[in-house]
Design a protein around this motif. Structure first.
Motif, PDB file in Angstrom:
ATOM      1  N   THR A   1       0.872  -1.174   0.000  1.00 18.23           N
ATOM      2  CA  THR A   1       0.000   0.000   0.000  1.00 18.23           C
ATOM      3  C   THR A   1       0.908   1.223   0.000  1.00 18.23           C
ATOM      4  O   THR A   1       1.982   1.214   0.603  1.00 18.23           O
ATOM      5  N   THR A   2       0.474   2.231  -0.671  1.00 16.34           N
ATOM      6  CA  THR A   2       1.227   3.471  -0.710  1.00 16.34           C
ATOM      7  C   THR A   2       0.257   4.617  -0.939  1.00 16.34           C
ATOM      8  O   THR A   2      -0.837   4.418  -1.455  1.00 16.34           O
ATOM      9  N   GLY A   3       0.666   5.776  -0.523  1.00 18.09           N
ATOM     10  CA  GLY A   3      -0.181   6.944  -0.711  1.00 18.09           C
ATOM     11  C   GLY A   3       0.613   8.206  -0.569  1.00 18.09           C
ATOM     12  O   GLY A   3       1.724   8.218  -0.036  1.00 18.09           O
ATOM     13  N   CYS A   4       0.054   9.273  -1.066  1.00 18.81           N
ATOM     14  CA  CYS A   4       0.663  10.577  -0.879  1.00 18.81           C
ATOM     15  C   CYS A   4      -0.405  11.639  -1.093  1.00 18.81           C
ATOM     16  O   CYS A   4      -1.457  11.380  -1.680  1.00 18.81           O
ATOM     17  N   MET A   5      -0.128  12.809  -0.558  1.00 21.69           N
ATOM     18  CA  MET A   5      -1.051  13.917  -0.719  1.00 21.69           C
ATOM     19  C   MET A   5      -0.287  15.229  -0.673  1.00 21.69           C
ATOM     20  O   MET A   5       0.811  15.294  -0.117  1.00 21.69           O
ATOM     21  N   THR A   6      -0.871  16.234  -1.303  1.00 24.83           N
ATOM     22  CA  THR A   6      -0.259  17.546  -1.251  1.00 24.83           C
ATOM     23  C   THR A   6      -0.506  18.141   0.134  1.00 24.83           C
ATOM     24  O   THR A   6      -1.561  17.955   0.725  1.00 24.83           O
TER      25      THR A   6
ATOM     26  N   GLY B   1       4.220  21.251  -0.504  1.00 23.06           N
ATOM     27  CA  GLY B   1       4.958  20.034  -0.816  1.00 23.06           C
ATOM     28  C   GLY B   1       4.058  18.820  -0.819  1.00 23.06           C
ATOM     29  O   GLY B   1       2.852  18.925  -1.012  1.00 23.06           O
ATOM     30  N   THR B   2       4.651  17.660  -0.598  1.00 18.70           N
ATOM     31  CA  THR B   2       3.898  16.412  -0.549  1.00 18.70           C
ATOM     32  C   THR B   2       4.304  15.605   0.674  1.00 18.70           C
ATOM     33  O   THR B   2       5.386  15.771   1.225  1.00 18.70           O
ATOM     34  N   GLN B   3       3.410  14.722   1.058  1.00 19.35           N
ATOM     35  CA  GLN B   3       3.658  13.779   2.147  1.00 19.35           C
ATOM     36  C   GLN B   3       3.321  12.404   1.598  1.00 19.35           C
ATOM     37  O   GLN B   3       2.296  12.232   0.933  1.00 19.35           O
ATOM     38  N   SER B   4       4.191  11.410   1.843  1.00 17.93           N
ATOM     39  CA  SER B   4       3.933  10.091   1.272  1.00 17.93           C
ATOM     40  C   SER B   4       4.205   8.994   2.287  1.00 17.93           C
ATOM     41  O   SER B   4       4.861   9.209   3.301  1.00 17.93           O
ATOM     42  N   ASN B   5       3.682   7.803   1.973  1.00 16.34           N
ATOM     43  CA  ASN B   5       3.922   6.622   2.805  1.00 16.34           C
ATOM     44  C   ASN B   5       3.890   5.388   1.921  1.00 16.34           C
ATOM     45  O   ASN B   5       3.311   5.394   0.847  1.00 16.34           O
ATOM     46  N   ILE B   6       4.549   4.338   2.396  1.00 18.37           N
ATOM     47  CA  ILE B   6       4.565   3.066   1.676  1.00 18.37           C
ATOM     48  C   ILE B   6       4.707   1.941   2.696  1.00 18.37           C
ATOM     49  O   ILE B   6       5.408   2.078   3.697  1.00 18.37           O
ATOM     50  N   LYS B   7       4.012   0.847   2.440  1.00 14.88           N
ATOM     51  CA  LYS B   7       4.122  -0.342   3.284  1.00 14.88           C
ATOM     52  C   LYS B   7       4.168  -1.549   2.352  1.00 14.88           C
ATOM     53  O   LYS B   7       3.318  -1.703   1.475  1.00 14.88           O
ATOM     54  N   VAL B   8       5.175  -2.396   2.555  1.00 16.06           N
ATOM     55  CA  VAL B   8       5.347  -3.600   1.747  1.00 16.06           C
ATOM     56  C   VAL B   8       5.412  -4.789   2.694  1.00 16.06           C
ATOM     57  O   VAL B   8       6.148  -4.752   3.686  1.00 16.06           O
ATOM     58  N   THR B   9       4.652  -5.833   2.412  1.00 13.28           N
ATOM     59  CA  THR B   9       4.715  -7.046   3.226  1.00 13.28           C
ATOM     60  C   THR B   9       5.106  -8.228   2.347  1.00 13.28           C
ATOM     61  O   THR B   9       4.786  -8.273   1.165  1.00 13.28           O
ATOM     62  N   GLY B  10       5.814  -9.165   2.945  1.00 12.88           N
ATOM     63  CA  GLY B  10       6.189 -10.392   2.245  1.00 12.88           C
ATOM     64  C   GLY B  10       7.185 -10.183   1.123  1.00 12.88           C
ATOM     65  O   GLY B  10       7.148 -10.910   0.132  1.00 12.88           O
TER      66      GLY B  10
END
Length: 181
Positions: free
Chosen positions: A124-129, A133-142
């Motif tokens: 899952t990943t996301g970002c927003m203005t 600027g921008t703010q983002s996140n990412i999560k990876v499993t397995g």
């Protein structure tokens, strides 16, 4: 018996393997921009000859198609994506927001050249203005086959080495690809 090809210099090119690609841009005069995709892959080889081009998959754009989903996609026996979804919205405050999720990513194509099989159970990943600027996140499993730091920085590149120290890299893989205009 499986045939093994020794890869001469420059025989395999892997350009932008973006497991996750999204690109919200800073808000500019009430026109926030955002784009998301479950992923894409482009690879080519001279020996044996092949060309793989898949994606961008399930693309969305703020102000354009607001969401998209995919039940899966595969390019030859090189790369496969499971189900995924992207959502691109603009909130009441006028900020662009992009959210992308996916399951069952697998890349077998590097194995032929001495590289790893890369798998991801889910991401899952996301970002927003925000402000200017921008703010983002990412999560990876397995994740298996390559290592990435936690947290994964934007545009993190993993170089897959050749079979011997004198061989050129098998591939360069971009994880958490973020493109900002």
């Amino acid at each position: 018996m499986r045939r093994r090809y020794r890869r001469p210099a420059g025989a395999l090119g892997l350009a932008v393997l973006g497991l996750i690609a999204l690109a919200p841009a800073p808000a500019q005069a009430d026109t926030p921009v955002g784009h998301g995709s479950v992923g894409s892959a482009y690879a080519f080889s001279e020996i044996p000859p092949f060309d793989v081009d898949i994606g961008p998959l399930a693309s969305c754009t703020v102000g354009g198609p607001p969401s998209a989903s995919i039940s899966g996609a595969q390019a030859r026996n090189f790369v496969a994506y499971g189900s995924g979804r992207s959502d691109c919205t603009k909130d009441p405050a006028g900020q662009a927001k992009v959210e992308v999720s996916g399951r069952r990513f697998r890349m077998d194509g590097l194995r032929h050249y001495g590289g790893p099989i890369i798998k991801i159970s889910s991401f899952t990943t996301g970002c927003m203005t925000v402000g200017n600027g921008t703010q983002s996140n990412i999560k990876v499993t397995g994740l298996s086959g390559i290592q990435v730091p936690n947290p994964i920085p934007a545009n993190h590149t993993v170089t897959v080495p050749g079979a011997t120290p004198t061989d050129p890299p098998v591939a360069r893989i971009i994880v958490n690809e973020v493109v900002v205009p």
